[in-house]
Scaffold this motif. Structure first.
Motif, PDB file in Angstrom:
ATOM      1  N   ILE A 203       0.839  -1.209   0.000  1.00  0.00           N
ATOM      2  CA  ILE A 203       0.000   0.000   0.000  1.00  0.00           C
ATOM      3  C   ILE A 203       0.870   1.255   0.000  1.00  0.00           C
ATOM      4  CG2 ILE A 203      -1.619   1.358   1.399  1.00  0.00           C
ATOM      5  CD1 ILE A 203      -2.795  -1.362   2.329  1.00  0.00           C
TER       6      ILE A 203
ATOM      7  N   THR B 183       0.847   3.749  -3.195  1.00  0.00           N
ATOM      8  CA  THR B 183       0.313   5.096  -2.967  1.00  0.00           C
ATOM      9  C   THR B 183       1.359   6.147  -3.311  1.00  0.00           C
ATOM     10  OG1 THR B 183      -1.043   4.214  -1.163  1.00  0.00           O
ATOM     11  CG2 THR B 183      -0.837   6.609  -1.299  1.00  0.00           C
TER      12      THR B 183
ATOM     13  N   ASN C 177       1.376   6.562  -6.947  1.00  0.00           N
ATOM     14  CA  ASN C 177       0.198   7.309  -7.382  1.00  0.00           C
ATOM     15  C   ASN C 177       0.369   8.807  -7.183  1.00  0.00           C
ATOM     16  OD1 ASN C 177      -1.080   4.929  -8.085  1.00  0.00           O
ATOM     17  ND2 ASN C 177      -2.175   4.734  -6.136  1.00  0.00           N
ATOM     18  N   TYR C 178       1.141   9.188  -6.189  1.00  0.00           N
ATOM     19  CA  TYR C 178       1.420  10.605  -5.914  1.00  0.00           C
ATOM     20  C   TYR C 178       2.641  11.105  -6.699  1.00  0.00           C
ATOM     21  CZ  TYR C 178      -1.852  11.455  -2.043  1.00  0.00           C
ATOM     22  OH  TYR C 178      -2.982  11.654  -1.272  1.00  0.00           O
TER      23      TYR C 178
ATOM     24  N   ASN D 176      -3.497  10.173   3.910  1.00  0.00           N
ATOM     25  CA  ASN D 176      -4.184   9.298   2.968  1.00  0.00           C
ATOM     26  C   ASN D 176      -3.657   7.870   3.075  1.00  0.00           C
ATOM     27  OD1 ASN D 176      -5.820   8.392   0.897  1.00  0.00           O
ATOM     28  ND2 ASN D 176      -4.472   9.109  -0.721  1.00  0.00           N
ATOM     29  N   VAL D 177      -2.320   7.700   3.050  1.00  0.00           N
ATOM     30  CA  VAL D 177      -1.747   6.366   3.100  1.00  0.00           C
ATOM     31  C   VAL D 177      -2.016   5.718   4.457  1.00  0.00           C
ATOM     32  CG1 VAL D 177       0.593   6.934   3.932  1.00  0.00           C
ATOM     33  CG2 VAL D 177       0.241   4.997   2.401  1.00  0.00           C
TER      34      VAL D 177
ATOM     35  N   ILE E 116      -5.586   4.404   4.368  1.00  0.00           N
ATOM     36  CA  ILE E 116      -5.704   3.190   3.555  1.00  0.00           C
ATOM     37  C   ILE E 116      -5.162   1.980   4.305  1.00  0.00           C
ATOM     38  CG2 ILE E 116      -5.007   2.056   1.419  1.00  0.00           C
ATOM     39  CD1 ILE E 116      -4.808   4.828   0.126  1.00  0.00           C
TER      40      ILE E 116
END
Length: 520
Positions: free
Chosen positions: A416, A420, A423-424, A490-491, A494
């Motif tokens: 994760i 993530t 993704n950033y 955010n991470v 998640i």
């Protein structure tokens, strides 16, 4: 090809000298301070590193090679540069008194340039004051005969630079190789000019030199290689395959301590034998809490598995490993004077009697050099620029005892975190990022119920070679936007909502030093 020999007396900065010399296009090698002089007698110049010991202590055989080099200089005028302890050692040889300072100097200070010299040409002007990094308790009290003081300390009047121009011997009490010393790299460059070094060393020339060395070492023998899919083992395997082809037998051992769904992609022509020994590794780690013991168990088990696999292949004489220089330094294996920070899987934990001879083609390369070499060989960017992953795997990222459940939890968290980050668009901006599972549990609330789950710590650092590192700030200062909270919150959300068993996430802000990058 021109080359410089660096004699390592135990300084944690030795590798920085080598980095700068190589970046200037001159090949150099680092040798232990007890190396035989005959091995290094053909080099164009010699650099003596710093070190933690005192020349006033009882006589040490590790000083013998330095004295032989100085005697050799008397006949040949081969240039010598002594740094910190190196300066003290040279001055001690010439009969100067070395004293223990009441005001010891550790950190930034200023020196004043008193005279011109080829060693400082283009770096500093006479009468200028320069910021340098000192790191010493002892210092030279009186300049030895034949030497001239080029610079001295502004505060303590420390003898900062001395030179014997006739014999081409130069000494600095400070460390020119570190960034804190302003324009210190120019001093090193001047020394290379004094040693008549041609700037002809390139990654391509290194590859050819290492390929020939591998061929000469191996001959017609077979080599077994431990490959993990990481940068170091992939580059080492590709380089070795380029040298000896099908004599190399690559083996991927599933230790049960790897990333989730970890696979290997190297050069397409390299065959890989997959062996699953996850149950063996996990069973041997049961009940073990000490990090050094975990590393040694894993190291011993690796060698045991390799030797069994070698017997299946038949007539295998060599074990190739992707050891790099930061592994060597932290394990204290490079010099008898270097303290051990932690043993590394590639250099520590090996049995005293091993039936395979070790071959480490990347042993004196830094991480960024390994990546350049991999690029030159033709490895894909996804291999070359992936974040470092430790030889012992997740065992050193699970603090305390390792078991299958904890491995599963950390694998999920790690996946994760990395995904993530990608993704950033942060992954390639960070040198290394990973998660750590802590051996403590905390109370949490999910829905209307109480939870009692593990804490995981997230780590992300910037570095070039792993020897020093700073925590990644997760912010874009030019846009004055704090990605920090957005990304980490955010991470964290998640992870806590997706991974059963974790209910708290923290971020590690510690630099190296004082901490190491990995927690264990």
């Amino acid at each position: 090809m021109s080359a410089v020999a660096i004699i390592d007396f135990g300084s944690q900065f030795t590798q920085l000298i080598a980095r700068q010399v190589r970046e200037m296009g001159v090949y150099c090698e680092i040798f232990q301070s007890n190396i035989s002089f005959e091995i290094i007698s053909k080099f164009n110049g010699f650099i003596f590193s710093g070190g933690p010991q005192s020349v006033n202590d009882s006589y040490s055989e590790t000083n013998e090679v330095a004295y032989e080099i100085i005697k050799f200089n008397e006949v040949t005028n081969v240039p010598i540069l002594g740094i910190c302890y190196g300066q003290q050692l040279i001055c001690h040889y010439f009969g100067a008194k070395i004293k223990r300072e009441f005001n010891q100097e550790f950190g930034k200070t200023k020196i004043k340039i008193l005279k011109e010299s080829p060693i400082i040409k283009g770096a500093w002007d006479v009468n200028s004051e320069v910021d340098v990094l000192m790191n010493h308790a002892d210092s030279v009290e009186i300049t030895p005969q034949g030497f001239t003081v080029i610079a001295s300390g502004v505060i303590n009047q420390t003898i900062a630079i001395i030179a014997n121009e006739q014999r081409k011997i130069y000494c600095t009490q400070f460390h020119p190789e570190v960034k804190a010393t302003i324009n210190g790299s120019k001093l090193l460059s001047n020394f290379l000019d004094i040693a008549d070094c041609e700037r002809d060393w390139t990654m391509r020339s290194l590859i050819e030199k290492q390929k020939e060395k591998i061929k000469n070492t191996v001959g017609e023998k077979k080599v077994i290689a431990a490959v993990s899919g990481g940068v170091d083992s992939s580059v080492a395997a590709a380089l070795t395959y380029k040298a000896i082809g099908k004599q190399l037998n690559c083996i991927f051992i599933n230790t049960g301590l790897l990333r989730k769904n970890q696979t290997i992609t190297m050069l397409e022509e390299i065959p890989i034998n997959y062996v699953d020994k996850s149950n063996l590794f996990l069973s041997r780690l049961k009940g073990i809490n000490d990090p050094e013991e975990k590393r040694k168990i894993i190291g011993n088990t690796f060698i045991e598995v390799f030797e069994k696999e070698a017997k299946k292949i038949g007539d295998v004489d060599f074990l190739m490993q992707g050891t790099i220089y930061s592994d060597v330094v932290e394990s204290g294996h490079n010099s008898g004077n270097t303290s051990t920070i932690k043993s590394h899987h590639n250099v520590g934990g090996l049995p005293e009697k091993m039936n395979l001879r070790l071959m480490e083609p990347l042993r004196y390369l830094f991480k960024d050099e390994v990546r350049l070499l991999g690029k030159e060989i033709g490895l894909a960017d996804e291999i070359i620029f992936q974040h470092p992953f430790p030889g012992p795997g997740l065992a050193v990222r699970i603090i305390g005892e390792v078991d299958e459940k904890k491995v599963r939890i950390l694998q999920e968290v790690d996946e994760i975190y990395i995904n993530t980050m990608k993704n950033y668009d942060l992954y390639n901006k960070i040198w290394q990022a990973f998660a750590v599972l802590l051996p403590i549990r905390t109370v949490g609330v999910m829905g209307d119920g109480r939870t009692y789950g593990y804490v995981c710590a997230l780590r992300a650092v910037t570095s070039s070679d792993g020897m020093t590192a700073d925590a990644f700030p997760f912010e874009n200062k030019s846009q004055h936007s704090l990605i920090f909270w957005d990304f980490l919150q955010n991470v964290s959300s998640i992870i806590v909502n997706s991974v059963s068993g974790v209910n708290r996430v923290v971020y590690d802000l510690t630099s190296k030093p004082p901490a190491t990058i990995e927690w264990e």
